[in-house]
Design a protein around this motif. Structure first.
Motif, PDB file in Angstrom:
ATOM      1  N   ASP A   1       0.812  -1.216   0.000  1.00 35.21           N
ATOM      2  CA  ASP A   1       0.000   0.000   0.000  1.00 35.21           C
ATOM      3  C   ASP A   1       0.849   1.272   0.000  1.00 35.21           C
ATOM      4  OD1 ASP A   1      -2.357  -1.424  -0.030  1.00 35.21           O
ATOM      5  OD2 ASP A   1      -2.590  -1.412   2.146  1.00 35.21           O
ATOM      6  N   SER A   2       2.100   1.162   0.421  1.00 38.77           N
ATOM      7  CA  SER A   2       2.956   2.348   0.467  1.00 38.77           C
ATOM      8  C   SER A   2       3.777   2.536  -0.805  1.00 38.77           C
ATOM      9  CB  SER A   2       3.901   2.275   1.671  1.00 38.77           C
ATOM     10  OG  SER A   2       4.899   1.297   1.470  1.00 38.77           O
ATOM     11  N   LYS A   3       3.737   1.576  -1.729  1.00 43.30           N
ATOM     12  CA  LYS A   3       4.532   1.675  -2.952  1.00 43.30           C
ATOM     13  C   LYS A   3       4.089   2.867  -3.801  1.00 43.30           C
ATOM     14  CE  LYS A   3       6.821  -2.157  -2.116  1.00 43.30           C
ATOM     15  NZ  LYS A   3       8.214  -2.117  -1.683  1.00 43.30           N
ATOM     16  N   THR A   4       5.035   3.461  -4.504  1.00 42.82           N
ATOM     17  CA  THR A   4       4.740   4.626  -5.328  1.00 42.82           C
ATOM     18  C   THR A   4       4.199   4.189  -6.682  1.00 42.82           C
ATOM     19  OG1 THR A   4       6.447   5.939  -4.246  1.00 42.82           O
ATOM     20  CG2 THR A   4       5.678   6.699  -6.402  1.00 42.82           C
ATOM     21  N   GLU A   5       2.934   4.526  -6.928  1.00 42.17           N
ATOM     22  CA  GLU A   5       2.281   4.218  -8.206  1.00 42.17           C
ATOM     23  C   GLU A   5       1.460   5.428  -8.634  1.00 42.17           C
ATOM     24  OE1 GLU A   5      -0.031   0.682  -7.764  1.00 42.17           O
ATOM     25  OE2 GLU A   5       1.680  -0.541  -7.100  1.00 42.17           O
ATOM     26  N   ILE A   6       1.725   5.929  -9.819  1.00 48.00           N
ATOM     27  CA  ILE A   6       0.975   7.052 -10.373  1.00 48.00           C
ATOM     28  C   ILE A   6       0.290   6.569 -11.642  1.00 48.00           C
ATOM     29  CG2 ILE A   6       1.140   9.373 -11.354  1.00 48.00           C
ATOM     30  CD1 ILE A   6       3.540   9.848  -9.514  1.00 48.00           C
TER      31      ILE A   6
ATOM     32  N   GLU B   1      12.798   7.086  -9.730  1.00 45.75           N
ATOM     33  CA  GLU B   1      13.787   6.115  -9.265  1.00 45.75           C
ATOM     34  C   GLU B   1      13.207   5.062  -8.315  1.00 45.75           C
ATOM     35  OE1 GLU B   1      16.597   8.733  -7.416  1.00 45.75           O
ATOM     36  OE2 GLU B   1      15.361   9.032  -5.636  1.00 45.75           O
ATOM     37  N   ASN B   2      14.050   4.046  -8.061  1.00 44.63           N
ATOM     38  CA  ASN B   2      13.874   3.069  -6.974  1.00 44.63           C
ATOM     39  C   ASN B   2      12.592   2.245  -7.051  1.00 44.63           C
ATOM     40  OD1 ASN B   2      16.300   3.936  -5.994  1.00 44.63           O
ATOM     41  ND2 ASN B   2      15.455   5.126  -4.295  1.00 44.63           N
ATOM     42  N   GLY B   3      12.170   1.886  -8.261  1.00 46.21           N
ATOM     43  CA  GLY B   3      11.014   1.000  -8.395  1.00 46.21           C
ATOM     44  C   GLY B   3       9.680   1.704  -8.513  1.00 46.21           C
ATOM     45  N   THR B   4       9.686   2.998  -8.784  1.00 45.98           N
ATOM     46  CA  THR B   4       8.455   3.747  -9.022  1.00 45.98           C
ATOM     47  C   THR B   4       7.718   3.185 -10.239  1.00 45.98           C
ATOM     48  OG1 THR B   4       9.277   5.806  -8.053  1.00 45.98           O
ATOM     49  CG2 THR B   4       7.568   6.017  -9.724  1.00 45.98           C
ATOM     50  N   SER B   5       6.394   3.229 -10.205  1.00 44.89           N
ATOM     51  CA  SER B   5       5.574   2.812 -11.344  1.00 44.89           C
ATOM     52  C   SER B   5       4.714   3.985 -11.801  1.00 44.89           C
ATOM     53  CB  SER B   5       4.679   1.632 -10.951  1.00 44.89           C
ATOM     54  OG  SER B   5       3.785   1.315 -12.009  1.00 44.89           O
ATOM     55  N   ILE B   6       4.821   4.340 -13.093  1.00 41.76           N
ATOM     56  CA  ILE B   6       3.983   5.382 -13.688  1.00 41.76           C
ATOM     57  C   ILE B   6       3.323   4.796 -14.926  1.00 41.76           C
ATOM     58  CG2 ILE B   6       3.886   7.691 -14.704  1.00 41.76           C
ATOM     59  CD1 ILE B   6       6.434   8.380 -13.172  1.00 41.76           C
ATOM     60  N   LYS B   7       1.988   4.878 -14.983  1.00 37.97           N
ATOM     61  CA  LYS B   7       1.254   4.380 -16.142  1.00 37.97           C
ATOM     62  C   LYS B   7       0.286   5.447 -16.621  1.00 37.97           C
ATOM     63  CE  LYS B   7      -1.655   0.660 -17.927  1.00 37.97           C
ATOM     64  NZ  LYS B   7      -2.410  -0.586 -17.636  1.00 37.97           N
ATOM     65  N   VAL B   8       0.296   5.699 -17.934  1.00 45.18           N
ATOM     66  CA  VAL B   8      -0.626   6.639 -18.563  1.00 45.18           C
ATOM     67  C   VAL B   8      -1.370   5.877 -19.657  1.00 45.18           C
ATOM     68  CG1 VAL B   8      -0.866   8.779 -19.851  1.00 45.18           C
ATOM     69  CG2 VAL B   8       0.859   8.610 -18.048  1.00 45.18           C
ATOM     70  N   ASP B   9      -2.679   5.706 -19.481  1.00 41.08           N
ATOM     71  CA  ASP B   9      -3.452   4.893 -20.422  1.00 41.08           C
ATOM     72  C   ASP B   9      -3.555   5.540 -21.798  1.00 41.08           C
ATOM     73  OD1 ASP B   9      -3.835   3.128 -18.359  1.00 41.08           O
ATOM     74  OD2 ASP B   9      -5.846   3.860 -17.863  1.00 41.08           O
ATOM     75  N   ASN B  10      -3.812   6.856 -21.826  1.00 37.81           N
ATOM     76  CA  ASN B  10      -3.994   7.577 -23.088  1.00 37.81           C
ATOM     77  C   ASN B  10      -3.245   8.901 -23.014  1.00 37.81           C
ATOM     78  OD1 ASN B  10      -6.193   6.021 -24.714  1.00 37.81           O
ATOM     79  ND2 ASN B  10      -6.993   6.110 -22.628  1.00 37.81           N
ATOM     80  N   GLY B  11      -1.948   8.871 -23.241  1.00 33.35           N
ATOM     81  CA  GLY B  11      -1.152  10.078 -23.155  1.00 33.35           C
ATOM     82  C   GLY B  11       0.319   9.755 -23.047  1.00 33.35           C
ATOM     83  N   ASP B  12       1.121  10.786 -22.777  1.00 25.52           N
ATOM     84  CA  ASP B  12       2.571  10.673 -22.777  1.00 25.52           C
ATOM     85  C   ASP B  12       3.150  10.736 -21.369  1.00 25.52           C
ATOM     86  OD1 ASP B  12       2.333  10.746 -25.561  1.00 25.52           O
ATOM     87  OD2 ASP B  12       2.655  12.927 -25.643  1.00 25.52           O
TER      88      ASP B  12
END
Length: 368
Positions: A167-172, A192-203
């Motif tokens: 629950d504390s992991k960084t996900e955007i 850094e350090n295992g961050t997750s960033i996902k953009v479904d429709n965009g850059d």
């Protein structure tokens, strides 16, 4: 009875930011030690002001103060991990409150600006604009944010890789719009350090991107033995473009287009259009080019630092060592556009991709 922070500053509940700031300044001038006041009273006033800026009506309770008093840097590795885990859990809880606040503003289509975070690590300022875009200022330490529009950020993004608390992991996650770090290379902003960033429709537009490898004791307790746990930083924009600086040490990038400078140490790129502008690609970099795509290496030199042993795989499974493409003068001195169709028409790589590489990479993609 405990005074509220509004009462400490002598203002009514719901006072504006300007009224809060004005009340603090008047009391600070009156009670500051330099003007004959007492430090104890000034500290209480300053804390009330900081709490109200962060949206807190009441000061910390005694239990909260005791809990937070544990957060000091120690010299023992396990103690540091424990303390940092507690800190990241606190920040993630703040970000959960931020998410509720953002959702409430979005439902009513109103604007707002607030501080969220911790006193130990610092706060981030989050603002919802009239356009539904979010502005985030400050380093993002932990927690999850989901939004339906653009996010513009001034600050680095890290992840508590050492914590077992998911629950504390960084996900955007953006369902649409662009995620953008503002002038990241000039300002030194990293992901850094295992961050997750996902953009479904965009850059996704960011600066340098780094994962991390963690050395952990052998789970069976064998003395002097350890194993490496990889924490991949993952950027995913399936219908958009990913623009990054240097990409290093355990990173996964997947997009319609990926543009980057240098790729070093365990990097995986999966895209329809891949453009590499720097001179460095290490041996443990893996490319997967999607059908109908194009790849190019823009290094204006000889391609010396683009490793012969890095692997390019087509979506149909055909594989090349980059050495094969360098020998055909397709890499180096500015390079050439290499289309999927052109590469597919070439003879299969003369090299043999080892079974451990294939199993490692196929395992990674299965997890996706």
């Amino acid at each position: 009875m405990v005074k509220s922070n509004y009462e400490v500053l002598g203002i009514s509940e719901g006072a504006s930011r300007i009224e809060i700031r004005s009340a603090f300044r008047k009391l600070a001038l009156k009670h500051h030690a330099d003007r004959g006041g007492e430090d104890k009273e000034f500290i209480i006033i300053k804390q009330a002001f900081e709490d109200l800026k962060a949206g807190k009506k009441f000061p910390d309770s005694l239990e909260e103060k005791k809990r937070k008093s544990k957060f000091f840097w120690g010299t023992d590795e396990e103690e540091r991990k424990r303390q940092n885990t507690l800190l990241s859990n606190d920040v993630a809880q703040e970000i959960r409150q931020a998410q509720e606040w953002i959702d409430a503003l979005t439902r009513t289509n109103t604007t707002g600006i607030r501080l969220f975070g911790s006193k130990e690590l610092g706060a981030v300022e989050i603002e919802r604009k009239p356009t539904n875009a979010l502005s985030i200022k400050g380093k993002f330490w932990a927690g999850k944010i989901t939004h339906s529009s653009h996010v513009f950020m001034w600050g680095s993004i890290t992840n508590p890789y050492f914590s077992d608390n998911e629950d504390s992991k960084t996900e955007i996650h953006l369902t649409s719009g662009t995620f953008k770090l503002m002038e990241p290379l000039e300002n030194g902003y990293n992901v850094e350090n295992g961050t997750s960033i996902k953009v479904d429709n965009g850059d996704i537009v960011c600066g340098n991107v780094n994962g991390i490898r963690e050395q952990l004791p052998d789970p069976s307790g064998r003395v002097g033995m350890s194993f490496t746990k990889e924490h991949f930083t993952k950027l995913v924009a399936p219908k958009g473009k990913i623009i990054a600086g240097d990409v290093r040490e355990t990173v996964f990038l997947e997009g319609d287009e990926v543009l980057a400078l240098n790729l070093v140490d365990n990097v995986v790129i999966k895209a329809k259009k891949i453009l590499i502008f720097g001179p460095k690609v290490s041996y443990d970099v893996f490319f997967e080019l999607k059908e109908g795509g194009i790849i190019r290496f823009y290094d204006k030199g000889s391609g010396f630092d683009i490793s012969d042993d890095a692997i390019l795989q087509l979506e149909n499974g055909k594989e090349f060592f980059l050495d094969d493409l360098k020998n055909k003068k397709l890499i180096g001195f500015g390079g050439q556009d290499m289309t999927y169709e052109f590469l597919d028409s070439l003879n299969q790589s003369s090299g043999i991709v080892s079974s451990n590489w294939s199993s490692k990479l196929s395992g990674l993609f299965k997890k996706k």
